[in-house]
Design an enzyme around this catalytic site. Structure first.
Site, PDB file in Angstrom:
ATOM      1  N   GLY A  46      20.890 -28.089  -6.792  1.00 15.26           N
ATOM      2  CA  GLY A  46      21.678 -28.376  -5.599  1.00 15.26           C
ATOM      3  C   GLY A  46      21.197 -27.404  -4.536  1.00 15.26           C
ATOM      4  O   GLY A  46      20.002 -27.314  -4.294  1.00 15.26           O
ATOM      5  N   GLU A  47      22.096 -26.633  -3.997  1.00 11.93           N
ATOM      6  CA  GLU A  47      21.707 -25.621  -3.022  1.00 11.93           C
ATOM      7  C   GLU A  47      22.383 -24.328  -3.452  1.00 11.93           C
ATOM      8  O   GLU A  47      23.615 -24.246  -3.499  1.00 11.93           O
ATOM      9  CB  GLU A  47      22.124 -26.069  -1.624  1.00 11.93           C
ATOM     10  CG  GLU A  47      21.227 -25.529  -0.516  1.00 11.93           C
ATOM     11  CD  GLU A  47      21.576 -24.093  -0.185  1.00 11.93           C
ATOM     12  OE1 GLU A  47      20.659 -23.275   0.032  1.00 11.93           O
ATOM     13  OE2 GLU A  47      22.780 -23.776  -0.165  1.00 11.93           O
ATOM     14  N   SER A  48      21.588 -23.313  -3.768  1.00  5.16           N
ATOM     15  CA  SER A  48      22.136 -22.143  -4.455  1.00  5.16           C
ATOM     16  C   SER A  48      23.134 -21.357  -3.606  1.00  5.16           C
ATOM     17  O   SER A  48      24.104 -20.822  -4.142  1.00  5.16           O
ATOM     18  CB  SER A  48      21.007 -21.240  -4.940  1.00  5.16           C
ATOM     19  OG  SER A  48      20.176 -20.851  -3.872  1.00  5.16           O
ATOM     20  N   CYS A  78      16.845 -25.324 -11.531  1.00  2.00           N
ATOM     21  CA  CYS A  78      16.544 -25.279 -10.096  1.00  2.00           C
ATOM     22  C   CYS A  78      17.503 -24.327  -9.375  1.00  2.00           C
ATOM     23  O   CYS A  78      17.444 -23.131  -9.603  1.00  2.00           O
ATOM     24  CB  CYS A  78      16.524 -26.688  -9.515  1.00  2.00           C
ATOM     25  SG  CYS A  78      15.573 -26.740  -7.995  1.00  2.00           S
ATOM     26  N   ARG A 105      12.814 -18.496  -3.732  1.00  2.00           N
ATOM     27  CA  ARG A 105      13.352 -19.828  -3.420  1.00  2.00           C
ATOM     28  C   ARG A 105      12.317 -20.664  -2.680  1.00  2.00           C
ATOM     29  O   ARG A 105      11.448 -20.129  -2.007  1.00  2.00           O
ATOM     30  CB  ARG A 105      14.608 -19.691  -2.548  1.00  2.00           C
ATOM     31  CG  ARG A 105      15.711 -18.945  -3.245  1.00  2.00           C
ATOM     32  CD  ARG A 105      16.901 -18.770  -2.326  1.00  2.00           C
ATOM     33  NE  ARG A 105      17.469 -20.059  -1.931  1.00  2.00           N
ATOM     34  CZ  ARG A 105      18.382 -20.195  -0.973  1.00  2.00           C
ATOM     35  NH1 ARG A 105      18.809 -19.148  -0.306  1.00  2.00           N
ATOM     36  NH2 ARG A 105      18.844 -21.394  -0.670  1.00  2.00           N
ATOM     37  N   ILE A 133      11.935 -30.215  -7.060  1.00  2.00           N
ATOM     38  CA  ILE A 133      12.449 -30.559  -5.724  1.00  2.00           C
ATOM     39  C   ILE A 133      12.809 -29.261  -4.999  1.00  2.00           C
ATOM     40  O   ILE A 133      13.745 -28.569  -5.391  1.00  2.00           O
ATOM     41  CB  ILE A 133      13.697 -31.462  -5.812  1.00  2.00           C
ATOM     42  CG1 ILE A 133      13.390 -32.731  -6.624  1.00  2.00           C
ATOM     43  CG2 ILE A 133      14.194 -31.837  -4.414  1.00  2.00           C
ATOM     44  CD1 ILE A 133      14.613 -33.536  -7.015  1.00  2.00           C
ATOM     45  N   ARG A 134      12.045 -28.937  -3.962  1.00  2.00           N
ATOM     46  CA  ARG A 134      12.256 -27.661  -3.241  1.00  2.00           C
ATOM     47  C   ARG A 134      12.533 -26.542  -4.244  1.00  2.00           C
ATOM     48  O   ARG A 134      13.508 -25.781  -4.140  1.00  2.00           O
ATOM     49  CB  ARG A 134      13.398 -27.788  -2.228  1.00  2.00           C
ATOM     50  CG  ARG A 134      13.047 -28.731  -1.065  1.00  2.00           C
ATOM     51  CD  ARG A 134      14.193 -29.014  -0.133  1.00  2.00           C
ATOM     52  NE  ARG A 134      14.800 -27.806   0.408  1.00  2.00           N
ATOM     53  CZ  ARG A 134      14.252 -27.060   1.370  1.00  2.00           C
ATOM     54  NH1 ARG A 134      13.093 -27.382   1.885  1.00  2.00           N
ATOM     55  NH2 ARG A 134      14.873 -25.991   1.813  1.00  2.00           N
ATOM     56  N   HIS A 169      13.913 -30.171 -12.630  1.00  2.00           N
ATOM     57  CA  HIS A 169      15.131 -30.945 -12.914  1.00  2.00           C
ATOM     58  C   HIS A 169      14.943 -31.751 -14.203  1.00  2.00           C
ATOM     59  O   HIS A 169      14.478 -32.892 -14.137  1.00  2.00           O
ATOM     60  CB  HIS A 169      15.407 -31.918 -11.761  1.00  2.00           C
ATOM     61  CG  HIS A 169      15.952 -31.263 -10.542  1.00  2.00           C
ATOM     62  ND1 HIS A 169      17.295 -31.248 -10.226  1.00  2.00           N
ATOM     63  CD2 HIS A 169      15.338 -30.580  -9.550  1.00  2.00           C
ATOM     64  CE1 HIS A 169      17.488 -30.597  -9.096  1.00  2.00           C
ATOM     65  NE2 HIS A 169      16.305 -30.181  -8.661  1.00  2.00           N
ATOM     66  N   GLU A 171      17.040 -33.268 -15.834  1.00  2.00           N
ATOM     67  CA  GLU A 171      18.012 -34.366 -15.924  1.00  2.00           C
ATOM     68  C   GLU A 171      17.534 -35.607 -15.166  1.00  2.00           C
ATOM     69  O   GLU A 171      18.185 -36.639 -15.213  1.00  2.00           O
ATOM     70  CB  GLU A 171      19.383 -33.905 -15.400  1.00  2.00           C
ATOM     71  CG  GLU A 171      19.548 -33.834 -13.887  1.00  2.00           C
ATOM     72  CD  GLU A 171      18.832 -32.665 -13.195  1.00  2.00           C
ATOM     73  OE1 GLU A 171      18.021 -31.974 -13.844  1.00  2.00           O
ATOM     74  OE2 GLU A 171      19.064 -32.475 -11.985  1.00  2.00           O
TER      75      GLU A 171
END
Ligand code: GLN
EC number: 4.3.3.6
Length: 196
Positions: A46-48, A78, A105, A133-134, A169, A171
């Protein structure tokens, strides 16, 4: 075995599907009280910064540190890897600060914001398809941290005892073997903890 997925932000349903595919029971964890009912937890991507803020708001920082002190396994994927790390490059403060790694990051640059590759992961037979992803990467590991996978000279998966971290990821494919690996870790710690 019941595995929680921290459900404050990010890819929760996908992880639950993979836990079930690997033979476990998956539950979305939204309140700290639920930690007593699970044997291990996944912190999703997600976004940490957002996940860290929500963890502070909902009292998950101390609760998850205690969960870890009890020897219960945590798996960060991630953004979840960033949340687990003791050191985040360019940031003063960590989030959980449990795993002895330094992470960078968004480390793969603009052109490679998102890509897929096959990874050779220690402990898993045959390559695993990995979606980045990023993604963060692990710049340094402390003693007691085992490197599990590299992508072009960079560390992208590691384990320190009951802590597991992956830059990618697991998943987002149909391959549940990374989740099965985590379930094995949870099984091991349960056996160690139970009287013989
Ligand atoms: N770039 C995100 C961060 O730094 C992580 C991206 C992800 O989880 N896919 O928090």
């Amino acid at each position: 075995m019941t595995i929680g997925v921290l459900a404050l932000q990010g890819a929760v349903a996908e992880h639950i599907r993979m836990i079930e595919k690997a033979g476990g029971t998956g539950v979305a964890v939204k309140r700290t009280e639920q930690l007593a009912e699970i044997d291990g937890i996944i912190i999703p991507g997600g976004e940490s910064t957002t996940i860290g803020k929500l963890m502070r708001t909902y009292q998950f920082i101390d609760a998850l540190r205690e969960f870890s002190r009890q020897g219960k396994p945590l798996f960060g994927t991630c953004a979840g890897l960033i949340v687990l790390a003791k050191h985040i490059a360019g940031q003063e403060e960590a989030h959980l600060g449990l795993m002895d790694i330094q992470v960078a990051r968004n480390a793969f640059g603009r052109q490679r914001e998102s890509f897929e590759t096959d990874l050779d992961i220690k402990g898993i037979d045959h390559d695993v398809r990995a979606v980045f992803i990023r993604a963060p990467l692990i710049e340094q590991v402390g003693e007691g941290v085992e490197v599990l996978a590299m992508y072009r000279d960079q560390i992208v998966a590691a384990r320190q005892g009951h802590l597991l971290a992956a830059s990618f990821h697991p998943e987002l494919t149909d391959d549940e073997r990374m989740h099965a690996y985590f379930l094995d870790m949870v099984r091991e710690t349960k056996q160690e903890g139970s009287p013989c």
